[in-house]
Design an enzyme around this catalytic site. Structure first.
Site, short mmCIF file in Angstrom:
data_model
loop_
_atom_site.label_atom_id
_atom_site.label_comp_id
_atom_site.label_asym_id
_atom_site.label_seq_id
_atom_site.Cartn_x
_atom_site.Cartn_y
_atom_site.Cartn_z
N CYS A 69 32.13 34.47 32.18
CA CYS A 69 33.53 34.45 32.61
C CYS A 69 34.26 35.65 32.00
O CYS A 69 33.70 36.39 31.20
CB CYS A 69 34.21 33.15 32.19
SG CYS A 69 34.24 32.89 30.41
N CYS A 78 34.35 35.95 28.23
CA CYS A 78 33.14 36.51 27.62
C CYS A 78 33.25 38.03 27.53
O CYS A 78 32.91 38.64 26.52
CB CYS A 78 31.90 36.12 28.43
SG CYS A 78 31.50 34.37 28.38
N ASP A 117 46.72 51.10 55.25
CA ASP A 117 46.06 52.35 55.57
C ASP A 117 46.28 52.59 57.06
O ASP A 117 46.61 51.66 57.81
CB ASP A 117 44.57 52.25 55.24
CG ASP A 117 43.77 53.42 55.77
OD1 ASP A 117 44.14 54.57 55.45
OD2 ASP A 117 42.80 53.18 56.52
#
Length: 748
Positions: free
Chosen positions: A22, A25, A445
């Site tokens: 995760c 971590c 865009d």
């Protein structure tokens, strides 16, 4: 090692880090590295790569050892035996196997466990071993990732949801085994078979094996869907890396060519690029001319004509002609490498946002463990009954175990994914959706997003004595021998009509084409080239002026040295674009057109669609800068794009939406994929994302609310195992039912 190091004396390393489950971590690995004197580190959870700057006295092996000692196996970047494999996909596959085994065993375990607890007369000799055999693979092998993470966290004094899951599963298992083998539940029968159902429920034995197994199954399901989504998200960098040139043909002093890996190209070396090949590095054209597809880097829909003395960018593709380029920037210094870094940095930024469950668990887990200890001490002190005190404490831990929490996010995401698929929308993950309800600015865009991304003939003008169809057929006949983007547009405009034969075809690089059609010499190309030495009729000159004022491309057609026609080539606006923009405005959202194309064309498109603002002629890093500036103003930004050059911007925006027919890079970097090439899905996707995030928040509130309400009951010694199981099931049912409401989204 020293704490003050001159920047030019720092070494730069990259480490592959395993074992991160995760965002928290990744944060712990980053903090561990940054505690080393003189070291600066950034960890990308999406790619599982740690980028480290270290002083000369610190080697890469030392850094790997520091990370490994913290419980996360690390090695130098690229040395993994499976470096080409996707670690998230590999992790998802391992979770799927564990989930499948656990789910198959859980069904009979839950049935038998409840039956034996409520109706003791159903027990038979050896029933304890049957339950143990069904539960053991689930609570040990299937739950192993949670146990490993809990031990790793305990070594560092950290408590996360894995800690509570592991303790809850272990506590439920140990207490159940004690109860069925050594406690009052160990007999084959207890109590008269005729007792009432209420008495049976309240007096049922403490068998928690189905709770331990259920928690494991539900949490594994959540982690599997999260890992699968993250694998798709991390594909942006892999797709980008695949686009670069793998080899390059360099020119030797004697004029001969030698092919070498692109990574070995050095500044100042000259290399050859032929039609269809990718330019390996940024450089200067020293010989030749060609049309170069720049859309990957700039978003420009029309190819750029490059001649001697012009510059080229690595990662772009030569469409026709042959170029000899002198390398000016190679490797990490190229624009292409810079784009890869932009995507990586943007993903790292997102990865640092910990999951809501992890943030709450930082407080929730220690509080639950403290309450369990207080419960045991209180009951033992008050009654002197150690058995009852331990039972009440274990009940606190078990009831607090986040069964419903494990379903809160994955069920909502699964239902939303299914409903989204019906609507042509794919939600890749929940982390980036946290800010969805606050989106106030939508950036589009242009090429391939608001427009079709393909050049088409939008107008044909013929002089007196000629008709439009004849001019188009003559132009198509000559262009049939060319591979230029204009040629493809002209040929496509013929539809089902057969192309006339052409002879004596010649391509004039950067100018146009000529040939003989039905005995007539036809020239098609740039107006400045076709009208050279020829008279241009007033109506053609006017048509050219009007088209070019709209940012469109015009080519002239001359027959037997007489200019008699003009073709307008343009990137047509999608039919769905205007309605989508109007819907966003109706929702009170600000719209911006952000493109690498020229300003005149962009302004025309924006005016046609009613878009509020235009930012044109920007490179990928410029798009990221625009988004960063908007976010610095407090804006919450959604980006809609489809091209390679949109990848960094899609990753950096608070929410990225990619057109499904776009490039792998854009799809990999985005949070939402619009499967259908219809921009009406943009406001619909934003609505679905809002509904999904609202549902996840409601699920989270219920999941934690259930835990908080049930814990005092457990502390009071009133929590029966069957009642706990039923409450756990009801909690999960409510979470699932709430998530299923998403299936009704968009039906009105």
């Amino acid at each position: 090692m020293t704490t003050s190091v001159a920047p030019d004396s720092l070494q730069r390393f990259q480490l592959d880090v395993d074992g991160m489950s995760c965002g928290s971590c990744a944060a712990r690995v980053e903090n561990t590295l940054n505690k080393v004197d003189g070291v600066r580190a950034s960890v990308n959870f999406a790619t599982r790569v740690a980028t480290v700057e270290a002083p000369a006295g610190v080697g890469i092996e030392d850094l790997c050892q520091v990370v490994t000692d913290a419980g996360y196996p690390a090695q130098p970047r690229g040395e993994s035996a499976e470096s080409d494999d996707d670690p998230d996909a590999r992790y998802a596959r391992s979770l799927l196997v564990r989930l499948a085994v656990a789910a198959v065993l859980f069904v009979p375990l839950a049935h038998l466990s409840v039956m034996f607890a409520v109706v003791p007369d159903t027990r038979f000799a050896g029933w304890q071993w049957v339950l143990t055999a069904l539960a053991a693979p689930i609570v040990t092998w299937a739950a192993w990732p949670f146990h490993v993470a809990a031990v790793r966290n305990a070594r560092r004094g950290v408590a996360t949801m894995e800690t509570l899951i592991s303790i809850g599963v272990s506590a439920a298992t140990v207490w159940s085994l004690y109860t069925i083998f050594f406690g009052p539940a160990g007999s084959t029968a207890s109590g008269p078979a005729t007792e009432g159902i209420v008495d049976a429920l309240l007096g049922s034995d403490s068998i928690y094996l189905e709770v331990a197994a259920g928690v494991t199954v539900f949490i594994l399901a959540g982690r599997y869907f999260e890992a699968r989504a993250k694998s798709k998200a991390g594909s942006a960098l892999r797709a980008l890396a695949a686009l670069g040139a793998k080899s390059v043909s360099i020119l030797l002093d004697d004029g001969a060519e030698m092919e070498i890996p692109a990574t070995e190209l050095k500044e100042g070396q000259r290399f050859v690029v032929r039609p269809g090949q990718t330019i390996a590095a940024d450089g200067l054209v020293v010989e030749g001319s060609a049309a170069v597809d720049m859309s990957a880097m700039t978003g420009e829909s029309r190819p750029a004509d490059v001649t001697e003395g012009g510059s080229v960018i690595g990662g772009t593709v030569v469409l026709d002609g042959r170029l000899v380029v002198e390398a000016a920037a190679v490797g990490a210094d190229t624009h292409f490498a810079g784009m890869v870094r932009l995507v990586e940095e943007a993903q790292t930024q997102k990865a640092r946002a910990q999951r809501l469950a992890d943030r709450i668990s930082a407080v929730f887990v220690p509080v639950v463990l403290a309450l369990a200890v207080l419960t045991a001490v209180g009951w033992i002190a008050a009654t002197g009954d150690v058995h009852r005190g331990v039972a009440a404490a274990l009940a606190v831990v078990v009831i607090a175990c986040p069964c419903a929490l494990g379903l809160a996010t994955p069920t909502a995401m699964m239902v939303a994914s299914g409903r989204g698929a019906q609507l042509g929308i794919f939600l890749k993950g929940h982390q980036a959706l946290e800010a969805i309800r606050d989106i106030d600015t939508v950036i589009f865009d242009k090429t391939g997003t608001l427009t079709t991304g393909q050049a088409t003939v939008t107008a044909v003008v013929a002089t007196a004595g000629r008709d439009d169809a004849e001019i188009l057929e003559l132009a198509a006949a000559v262009e049939s021998g060319s591979e230029h983007v204009v040629a493809r547009a002209v040929l496509a405009s013929l539809g089902d009509r057969k192309c006339r034969p052409v002879s004596d075809f010649r391509a004039h690089t950067g100018s146009g084409v000529t040939g003989v059609v039905d005995g007539m010499r036809v020239a098609v190309g740039r107006p400045a080239w076709v009208d050279k030495g020829r008279v241009v009729p007033a109506d053609l000159a006017l048509a050219r002026k009007q088209s070019e004022s709209r940012g469109e491309t015009v080519v002239f057609v001359a027959v037997d040295d007489v200019v008699c026609g003009a073709l307008t080539i343009a990137d047509a606006v999608k039919d769905s674009a205007e309605g989508a923009v109007a819907a966003l405005h109706a929702a009170g959202l600000r719209t911006i057109l952000l493109t690498g194309d020229n300003a005149r064309t962009a302004e025309v498109i924006a005016a046609q669609l009613g878009i509020d603002e235009v930012v044109a002629e920007v490179l990928p890093e410029g798009k990221v800068e625009v988004i960063d500036a908007l976010r610095a103003e407090g804006r919450i930004v959604a980006m809609v794009g489809d091209g390679i050059n949109d990848g960094p911007a899609l990753a950096r925006a608070d929410l990225g939406l990619a057109i499904g027919r776009g490039t792998d890079v854009a799809i990999g970097a985005a949070d939402i994929i619009l499967v259908r090439d219809n921009l009406a899905a943009v406001p619909l996707a934003l609505g679905l994302a809002r509904e999904t995030m609202r549902t996840i928040r409601m699920n989270m509130v219920w999941a934690f609310g259930y835990n908080v309400a049930a814990i005092p009951v457990a502390m009071a010694g009133l929590l029966n195992p069957l009642i706990a199981g039923a409450a756990m099931a009801l909690s999960s049912f409510l979470v699932v039912s709430n998530s299923l409401r998403i299936k009704k989204f968009g039906r009105r």
